[in-house]
Each structure stands twice: as structure tokens, then as C-alpha cells.
Design a protein around this motif. Sequence first.
Motif, PDB file in Angstrom:
ATOM      1  N   LYS A  34       0.828  -1.212   0.000  1.00  0.00           N
ATOM      2  CA  LYS A  34       0.000   0.000   0.000  1.00  0.00           C
ATOM      3  C   LYS A  34       0.861   1.259   0.000  1.00  0.00           C
ATOM      4  O   LYS A  34       0.577   2.217  -0.731  1.00  0.00           O
ATOM      5  CB  LYS A  34      -0.940  -0.001   1.216  1.00  0.00           C
ATOM      6  N   THR A  35       1.902   1.257   0.833  1.00  0.00           N
ATOM      7  CA  THR A  35       2.757   2.443   0.881  1.00  0.00           C
ATOM      8  C   THR A  35       3.468   2.668  -0.448  1.00  0.00           C
ATOM      9  O   THR A  35       3.693   3.813  -0.858  1.00  0.00           O
ATOM     10  CB  THR A  35       3.786   2.344   2.023  1.00  0.00           C
ATOM     11  N   LYS A  36       3.807   1.587  -1.144  1.00  0.00           N
ATOM     12  CA  LYS A  36       4.437   1.727  -2.465  1.00  0.00           C
ATOM     13  C   LYS A  36       3.463   2.352  -3.460  1.00  0.00           C
ATOM     14  O   LYS A  36       3.871   3.152  -4.308  1.00  0.00           O
ATOM     15  CB  LYS A  36       4.920   0.364  -2.962  1.00  0.00           C
ATOM     16  N   GLN A  37       2.188   1.980  -3.366  1.00  0.00           N
ATOM     17  CA  GLN A  37       1.180   2.587  -4.243  1.00  0.00           C
ATOM     18  C   GLN A  37       1.060   4.082  -3.968  1.00  0.00           C
ATOM     19  O   GLN A  37       0.940   4.888  -4.895  1.00  0.00           O
ATOM     20  CB  GLN A  37      -0.172   1.906  -4.034  1.00  0.00           C
ATOM     21  N   ILE A  38       1.069   4.451  -2.688  1.00  0.00           N
ATOM     22  CA  ILE A  38       0.994   5.867  -2.322  1.00  0.00           C
ATOM     23  C   ILE A  38       2.227   6.605  -2.811  1.00  0.00           C
ATOM     24  O   ILE A  38       2.146   7.729  -3.321  1.00  0.00           O
ATOM     25  CB  ILE A  38       0.835   6.028  -0.798  1.00  0.00           C
ATOM     26  N   SER A  39       3.399   5.967  -2.698  1.00  0.00           N
ATOM     27  CA  SER A  39       4.639   6.574  -3.166  1.00  0.00           C
ATOM     28  C   SER A  39       4.621   6.771  -4.675  1.00  0.00           C
ATOM     29  O   SER A  39       5.054   7.814  -5.183  1.00  0.00           O
ATOM     30  CB  SER A  39       5.825   5.683  -2.768  1.00  0.00           C
ATOM     31  N   THR A  40       4.108   5.783  -5.401  1.00  0.00           N
ATOM     32  CA  THR A  40       3.995   5.907  -6.861  1.00  0.00           C
ATOM     33  C   THR A  40       3.063   7.064  -7.227  1.00  0.00           C
ATOM     34  O   THR A  40       3.346   7.833  -8.149  1.00  0.00           O
ATOM     35  CB  THR A  40       3.460   4.603  -7.477  1.00  0.00           C
ATOM     36  N   ALA A  41       1.974   7.190  -6.461  1.00  0.00           N
ATOM     37  CA  ALA A  41       1.038   8.289  -6.696  1.00  0.00           C
ATOM     38  C   ALA A  41       1.726   9.637  -6.476  1.00  0.00           C
ATOM     39  O   ALA A  41       1.493  10.606  -7.220  1.00  0.00           O
ATOM     40  CB  ALA A  41      -0.166   8.162  -5.771  1.00  0.00           C
ATOM     41  N   LEU A  42       2.599   9.713  -5.472  1.00  0.00           N
ATOM     42  CA  LEU A  42       3.338  10.955  -5.214  1.00  0.00           C
ATOM     43  C   LEU A  42       4.261  11.286  -6.387  1.00  0.00           C
ATOM     44  O   LEU A  42       4.369  12.452  -6.788  1.00  0.00           O
ATOM     45  CB  LEU A  42       4.165  10.830  -3.933  1.00  0.00           C
ATOM     46  N   MET A  43       4.910  10.266  -6.939  1.00  0.00           N
ATOM     47  CA  MET A  43       5.777  10.509  -8.094  1.00  0.00           C
ATOM     48  C   MET A  43       4.980  11.059  -9.281  1.00  0.00           C
ATOM     49  O   MET A  43       5.427  11.972  -9.985  1.00  0.00           O
ATOM     50  CB  MET A  43       6.477   9.210  -8.505  1.00  0.00           C
ATOM     51  N   LEU A  44       3.779  10.512  -9.492  1.00  0.00           N
ATOM     52  CA  LEU A  44       2.919  11.002 -10.576  1.00  0.00           C
ATOM     53  C   LEU A  44       2.490  12.444 -10.313  1.00  0.00           C
ATOM     54  O   LEU A  44       2.426  13.268 -11.233  1.00  0.00           O
ATOM     55  CB  LEU A  44       1.686  10.103 -10.712  1.00  0.00           C
ATOM     56  N   TYR A  45       2.208  12.741  -9.050  1.00  0.00           N
ATOM     57  CA  TYR A  45       1.821  14.103  -8.669  1.00  0.00           C
ATOM     58  C   TYR A  45       2.945  15.089  -8.999  1.00  0.00           C
ATOM     59  O   TYR A  45       2.697  16.156  -9.574  1.00  0.00           O
ATOM     60  CB  TYR A  45       1.497  14.147  -7.181  1.00  0.00           C
ATOM     61  N   THR A  46       4.181  14.744  -8.633  1.00  0.00           N
ATOM     62  CA  THR A  46       5.302  15.664  -8.890  1.00  0.00           C
ATOM     63  C   THR A  46       5.511  15.879 -10.389  1.00  0.00           C
ATOM     64  O   THR A  46       5.882  16.972 -10.812  1.00  0.00           O
ATOM     65  CB  THR A  46       6.602  15.140  -8.253  1.00  0.00           C
ATOM     66  N   GLN A  47       5.256  14.841 -11.183  1.00  0.00           N
ATOM     67  CA  GLN A  47       5.390  14.991 -12.636  1.00  0.00           C
ATOM     68  C   GLN A  47       4.350  15.958 -13.193  1.00  0.00           C
ATOM     69  O   GLN A  47       4.629  16.718 -14.126  1.00  0.00           O
ATOM     70  CB  GLN A  47       5.243  13.624 -13.312  1.00  0.00           C
ATOM     71  N   ASP A  48       3.158  15.915 -12.614  1.00  0.00           N
ATOM     72  CA  ASP A  48       2.073  16.774 -13.100  1.00  0.00           C
ATOM     73  C   ASP A  48       2.170  18.208 -12.576  1.00  0.00           C
ATOM     74  O   ASP A  48       1.583  19.118 -13.161  1.00  0.00           O
ATOM     75  CB  ASP A  48       0.715  16.198 -12.689  1.00  0.00           C
ATOM     76  N   TYR A  49       2.902  18.393 -11.462  1.00  0.00           N
ATOM     77  CA  TYR A  49       2.958  19.718 -10.838  1.00  0.00           C
ATOM     78  C   TYR A  49       4.377  20.281 -10.821  1.00  0.00           C
ATOM     79  O   TYR A  49       4.837  20.813  -9.820  1.00  0.00           O
ATOM     80  CB  TYR A  49       2.367  19.657  -9.426  1.00  0.00           C
ATOM     81  N   ASP A  50       5.034  20.160 -11.970  1.00  0.00           N
ATOM     82  CA  ASP A  50       6.329  20.815 -12.168  1.00  0.00           C
ATOM     83  C   ASP A  50       7.339  20.463 -11.075  1.00  0.00           C
ATOM     84  O   ASP A  50       8.089  21.322 -10.608  1.00  0.00           O
ATOM     85  CB  ASP A  50       6.133  22.339 -12.241  1.00  0.00           C
ATOM     86  N   ASP A  51       7.343  19.191 -10.659  1.00  0.00           N
ATOM     87  CA  ASP A  51       8.292  18.644  -9.686  1.00  0.00           C
ATOM     88  C   ASP A  51       8.040  19.075  -8.242  1.00  0.00           C
ATOM     89  O   ASP A  51       8.811  18.698  -7.349  1.00  0.00           O
ATOM     90  CB  ASP A  51       9.748  18.995 -10.057  1.00  0.00           C
ATOM     91  N   PHE A  52       6.990  19.867  -8.002  1.00  0.00           N
ATOM     92  CA  PHE A  52       6.726  20.285  -6.626  1.00  0.00           C
ATOM     93  C   PHE A  52       6.221  19.111  -5.789  1.00  0.00           C
ATOM     94  O   PHE A  52       5.408  18.301  -6.255  1.00  0.00           O
ATOM     95  CB  PHE A  52       5.700  21.425  -6.583  1.00  0.00           C
ATOM     96  N   LEU A  53       6.704  19.035  -4.541  1.00  0.00           N
ATOM     97  CA  LEU A  53       6.264  18.003  -3.614  1.00  0.00           C
ATOM     98  C   LEU A  53       4.869  18.316  -3.080  1.00  0.00           C
ATOM     99  O   LEU A  53       4.465  19.485  -3.040  1.00  0.00           O
ATOM    100  CB  LEU A  53       7.249  17.886  -2.450  1.00  0.00           C
ATOM    101  N   LEU A  54       4.182  17.287  -2.678  1.00  0.00           N
ATOM    102  CA  LEU A  54       2.816  17.423  -2.175  1.00  0.00           C
ATOM    103  C   LEU A  54       2.807  18.076  -0.797  1.00  0.00           C
ATOM    104  O   LEU A  54       3.463  17.595   0.126  1.00  0.00           O
ATOM    105  CB  LEU A  54       2.178  16.031  -2.087  1.00  0.00           C
ATOM    106  N   PRO A  55       2.065  19.174  -0.617  1.00  0.00           N
ATOM    107  CA  PRO A  55       1.927  19.758   0.735  1.00  0.00           C
ATOM    108  C   PRO A  55       0.920  18.958   1.548  1.00  0.00           C
ATOM    109  O   PRO A  55       0.040  18.305   0.995  1.00  0.00           O
ATOM    110  CB  PRO A  55       1.419  21.173   0.451  1.00  0.00           C
ATOM    111  N   GLU A  56       1.043  19.019   2.865  1.00  0.00           N
ATOM    112  CA  GLU A  56       0.102  18.255   3.695  1.00  0.00           C
ATOM    113  C   GLU A  56      -1.299  18.859   3.657  1.00  0.00           C
ATOM    114  O   GLU A  56      -2.282  18.176   3.913  1.00  0.00           O
ATOM    115  CB  GLU A  56       0.619  18.130   5.138  1.00  0.00           C
TER     116      GLU A  56
END
Length: 211
Positions: free
Chosen positions: A44-66
Motif C-alpha cells: 500500500k505504501t508503495k502505491q501511495i509513493s507511486t502516486a506521489l511521483m505522478l503528482y510531482t510529474q504533473d505539478y512541475d516537480d513540486f512536492l505534495l503539501p500536507e
Amino acid sequence: MKKKSFTLIELLVVIAIIAILAAMLLPALSKAREKAHAIACTNKTKQISTALMLYTQDYDDFLLPERQANPSGGYIYWFTGNPGEGYFANTYLGMPGSIAPKGIMSAGNLLDCPSNHNPPEIAGSYKLGYGINYEMNRNAKLKKITQVKKPSVHPSFSDAKDYMFKAYGDHVWNDYVYTVHNGRANMTFLDGHAEPRKLGELNINIIYINP
């Protein structure tokens, strides 16, 4: 020929032997079950991590804020949001609708750790199975993943007692990192890998992310 029957003493001996065998087997079965839970949690954590990588690709490399400011007032947290709002939980984790604050995750939910259905109560907590590293975007200072010098060192998500975990002063705030798997917490890191960590293996230099 008369059929021989068990005496009361013989029956008690058999019951005692069964009880002893059960006592010997139960710890092993419990360990095997927890091992299976830990593996499911890692997936499950790997799926969440993969989702974070996709997020950074879509948002100009910015990390997800809490959390982010909601135009209609208040905040939209990383795990909330309604369909169509395009926020992380809906768009990248496929979560249907918003997750009720302080709600216990239902079994099978991606944000539900199999060993952590009902996290310990913390004042003001949201009681999720996993928390985001608050230090990724501390004080709303957005960082890019490409700025992180050692992404394999810094955790992004972890088994947690709240929706986030963080450092405080000179130590990791251990009230939030939840070492639920035999004294370890499953964590994902900014290079995408996942591994279990003991609380003693964490320090502020690992939790803080300074580009």
C-alpha cells in the motif's frame, strides 16, 4: 466384545495436550499473520509513493503539501477533497469522495494499514493508517523533488497515528510515527522505495528536507 471408552482422566490428558499444542502454535500463527499484514502494508505504501511521483510529474516537480488553502474557506488536506477537485486522494489514489475527519479507515481502503485499523487517539488527530512527512513543505514553503539532494534518505509517508508526522526541536515527534509492525514503521522515501524503520533510526536530518 465390550468396546472400551475413554476414562475421565484420559479425556483430560487429551484436552491438556491439545491446549499445550495450541499454545505453542498460536504465537507462530500470530507472527505469520503480522508478517502478512506488514507485506500488505508495504504494498500500500508503495502505491501511495507511486502516486506521489505522478503528482510531482504533473505539478512541475513540486512536492505534495500536507494541506492547501480552500478557496471557500478552511483547508483541503492531502487525504480529503471531493471528486472533481483534482486533489491528491481523489486524482492519484482513486479515493471516492472525501474522507471524514477522525474516521477509522475501512478494511481494504488504500489508506488503511492492516495492522492499524484503529490508531491510538491523539488530540485533534485524523486517525489515518498513514501520514505524510510534514517537513516536505514546512510552513507552506513548497519544495521541488529535483532540489532534494538525497531523496533515498528522506521519507515521504509512514505508518502513523495522524495524517502527518514531523520533527520537533531536535528530535522526531514519536507521538505520530507509529511503529506498529513489530517495533517498525513502514516508510516510503522520495526516491520511490519503501522499507521498515525503527524509531531510533530516524533523526531530524532524515525527517527535515533541506534543498
